[in-house]
Design a protein around this motif. Structure first.
Motif, PDB file in Angstrom:
ATOM      1  N   LEU A 182      49.753  29.975  47.338  1.00 39.39           N
ATOM      2  CA  LEU A 182      49.298  28.583  47.408  1.00 39.39           C
ATOM      3  C   LEU A 182      50.318  27.592  46.890  1.00 39.39           C
ATOM      4  O   LEU A 182      50.382  26.461  47.366  1.00 39.39           O
ATOM      5  CB  LEU A 182      48.003  28.423  46.599  1.00 39.39           C
ATOM      6  CG  LEU A 182      46.752  29.096  47.138  1.00 39.39           C
ATOM      7  CD1 LEU A 182      45.586  28.868  46.176  1.00 39.39           C
ATOM      8  CD2 LEU A 182      46.400  28.590  48.528  1.00 39.39           C
ATOM      9  N   ASN A 187      51.103  32.038  42.581  1.00 37.33           N
ATOM     10  CA  ASN A 187      49.777  31.730  42.043  1.00 37.33           C
ATOM     11  C   ASN A 187      49.777  31.976  40.544  1.00 37.33           C
ATOM     12  O   ASN A 187      50.451  32.875  40.050  1.00 37.33           O
ATOM     13  CB  ASN A 187      48.717  32.611  42.711  1.00 37.33           C
ATOM     14  CG  ASN A 187      48.668  32.375  44.210  1.00 37.33           C
ATOM     15  OD1 ASN A 187      48.745  31.242  44.669  1.00 37.33           O
ATOM     16  ND2 ASN A 187      48.557  33.459  44.973  1.00 37.33           N
ATOM     17  N   GLU A 191      44.832  33.363  38.578  1.00 39.71           N
ATOM     18  CA  GLU A 191      44.261  33.014  39.870  1.00 39.71           C
ATOM     19  C   GLU A 191      44.499  34.130  40.874  1.00 39.71           C
ATOM     20  O   GLU A 191      45.603  34.649  41.007  1.00 39.71           O
ATOM     21  CB  GLU A 191      44.874  31.714  40.395  1.00 39.71           C
ATOM     22  CG  GLU A 191      44.481  30.478  39.590  1.00 39.71           C
ATOM     23  CD  GLU A 191      45.278  29.253  39.986  1.00 39.71           C
ATOM     24  OE1 GLU A 191      46.261  29.414  40.740  1.00 39.71           O
ATOM     25  OE2 GLU A 191      44.941  28.153  39.538  1.00 39.71           O
ATOM     26  N   PRO A 193      43.383  33.945  44.519  1.00 38.72           N
ATOM     27  CA  PRO A 193      42.647  33.113  45.490  1.00 38.72           C
ATOM     28  C   PRO A 193      41.932  33.873  46.592  1.00 38.72           C
ATOM     29  O   PRO A 193      40.850  33.451  47.008  1.00 38.72           O
ATOM     30  CB  PRO A 193      43.732  32.193  46.053  1.00 38.72           C
ATOM     31  CG  PRO A 193      45.029  32.854  45.742  1.00 38.72           C
ATOM     32  CD  PRO A 193      44.814  33.583  44.462  1.00 38.72           C
ATOM     33  N   ALA A 197      37.738  33.878  46.742  1.00 39.31           N
ATOM     34  CA  ALA A 197      37.302  32.997  47.821  1.00 39.31           C
ATOM     35  C   ALA A 197      35.786  32.959  47.961  1.00 39.31           C
ATOM     36  O   ALA A 197      35.080  33.918  47.619  1.00 39.31           O
ATOM     37  CB  ALA A 197      37.936  33.441  49.138  1.00 39.31           C
ATOM     38  N   LEU A 210      38.685  28.507  49.632  1.00 37.83           N
ATOM     39  CA  LEU A 210      38.984  28.475  48.206  1.00 37.83           C
ATOM     40  C   LEU A 210      37.812  27.884  47.419  1.00 37.83           C
ATOM     41  O   LEU A 210      37.113  26.997  47.914  1.00 37.83           O
ATOM     42  CB  LEU A 210      40.227  27.618  47.944  1.00 37.83           C
ATOM     43  CG  LEU A 210      41.543  28.063  48.570  1.00 37.83           C
ATOM     44  CD1 LEU A 210      42.614  26.995  48.342  1.00 37.83           C
ATOM     45  CD2 LEU A 210      41.994  29.403  48.010  1.00 37.83           C
ATOM     46  N   GLN A 215      40.721  24.626  45.230  1.00 35.85           N
ATOM     47  CA  GLN A 215      41.052  23.886  46.445  1.00 35.85           C
ATOM     48  C   GLN A 215      41.563  22.482  46.123  1.00 35.85           C
ATOM     49  O   GLN A 215      42.518  21.998  46.718  1.00 35.85           O
ATOM     50  CB  GLN A 215      39.824  23.789  47.358  1.00 35.85           C
ATOM     51  CG  GLN A 215      40.121  23.161  48.701  1.00 35.85           C
ATOM     52  CD  GLN A 215      38.959  23.266  49.661  1.00 35.85           C
ATOM     53  OE1 GLN A 215      39.134  23.096  50.858  1.00 35.85           O
ATOM     54  NE2 GLN A 215      37.753  23.565  49.179  1.00 35.85           N
ATOM     55  N   TYR A 218      45.075  22.735  44.867  1.00 40.09           N
ATOM     56  CA  TYR A 218      45.972  23.013  45.991  1.00 40.09           C
ATOM     57  C   TYR A 218      46.215  21.757  46.822  1.00 40.09           C
ATOM     58  O   TYR A 218      47.362  21.447  47.189  1.00 40.09           O
ATOM     59  CB  TYR A 218      45.373  24.117  46.856  1.00 40.09           C
ATOM     60  CG  TYR A 218      46.085  24.333  48.158  1.00 40.09           C
ATOM     61  CD1 TYR A 218      47.403  24.802  48.193  1.00 40.09           C
ATOM     62  CD2 TYR A 218      45.462  24.071  49.368  1.00 40.09           C
ATOM     63  CE1 TYR A 218      48.066  24.993  49.393  1.00 40.09           C
ATOM     64  CE2 TYR A 218      46.114  24.262  50.574  1.00 40.09           C
ATOM     65  CZ  TYR A 218      47.416  24.723  50.580  1.00 40.09           C
ATOM     66  OH  TYR A 218      48.068  24.899  51.768  1.00 40.09           O
TER      67      TYR A 218
END
Length: 255
Positions: A182, A187, A191, A193, A197, A210, A215, A218
């Motif tokens: 990301l 990451n 994290e 991701p 999710a 995410l 999110q 990001y």
């Protein structure tokens, strides 16, 4: 003009903005220039939506309103087409046992924007685990996708280490980017991701996005990177504002 653009890219419509939006719309002298700006910022669908919700269609010249409405319908059709193309990718990867996370436009359109064609898109972005990235890329090419020109054989060997995503793939004008991380620095250690999710449904098909806090982080990083490059669309700003407004004020993810 700036204040009007900021109001036209908001979602959902807020009654408190009706009066100021009406005033600003009535003051527009050059609708052609305004529509060019709206289009350049990727918010033509949102602009049409907000003008209609505010009951201001009669305040907009007929020709300008026609352009806005056509732009909105094009976005609806485009998003439906992209969703159908993504379903093919989803089937290929699911059958191969590869979990992928839908990023950016596709994730936002089918959650925050309510699958209404309001979040304009040009392509799809997905995230997979680093160890699945090359396999994903090869699987799609085996199923009719093609890649752009590779800079060199060396580039092929180091492509997981020189960016967040692999070279884009395309099939029948459908474009997709396969991300394997990301952020530019990878990451964060806490994290994961793909495993973290959240499951959603996109047109009756299971998908993963995410968590909202990640999110938002990001999207802010994505926006800052584009802004540093001189490419700063209100479409990206609208995403952040919409998601940020959903976060608790005491949540560190809002900072």
């Amino acid at each position: 003009m700036r204040e009007l653009l900021l109001l036209l890219c908001r979602y959902p419509f807020e009654e408190k903005n009706r009066e100021i939006l009406s005033k600003l719309v009535s003051e527009v002298q050059d609708w052609q220039n305004l529509i060019q700006l709206i289009n350049a910022h990727g918010i033509i669908a949102l602009a049409a939506y907000n003008i209609k919700e505010a009951g201001l269609v009669k305040n907009v010249p007929e020709g300008a309103m026609t352009v806005l409405e056509h732009g909105y319908m094009k976005s609806v059709v485009r998003n439906s087409w992209l969703t159908e193309r993504w379903k093919e990718v989803n089937t290929i990867l699911t059958n191969a046992g590869i979990k992928h996370v839908v990023l950016k436009g596709m994730a936002l359109e089918h959650t925050l924007y309510g699958s209404r064609g309001l979040r304009q898109m040009t392509d799809n972005d997905i995230l997979v685990k680093r160890e699945d990235a090359i396999k994903t890329w090869n699987l799609l090419m085996q199923n009719g996708f093609s890649r752009g020109l590779i800079k060199s054989p060396l580039h092929t060997r180091i492509q997981l280490d020189i960016g967040k995503h692999l070279p884009g793939l395309s099939k029948n004008d459908y474009l997709i980017d396969i991300h394997h991380k990301l952020f530019d620095n990878g990451n964060a250690s806490n994290e994961d991701p793909v495993n973290e999710a959240v499951e959603i449904t996109i047109d009756k098909t299971k998908a993963w996005i995410l968590p909202e806090k990640l999110q938002l982080k990001y999207l802010k990083g994505h926006y800052k990177r584009h802004a540093a490059e001189g490419y700063c669309q209100l479409r990206l700003y609208a995403d952040i504002v919409l998601l940020d407004n959903r976060m608790p004020y005491d949540d560190p993810g809002c900072t």
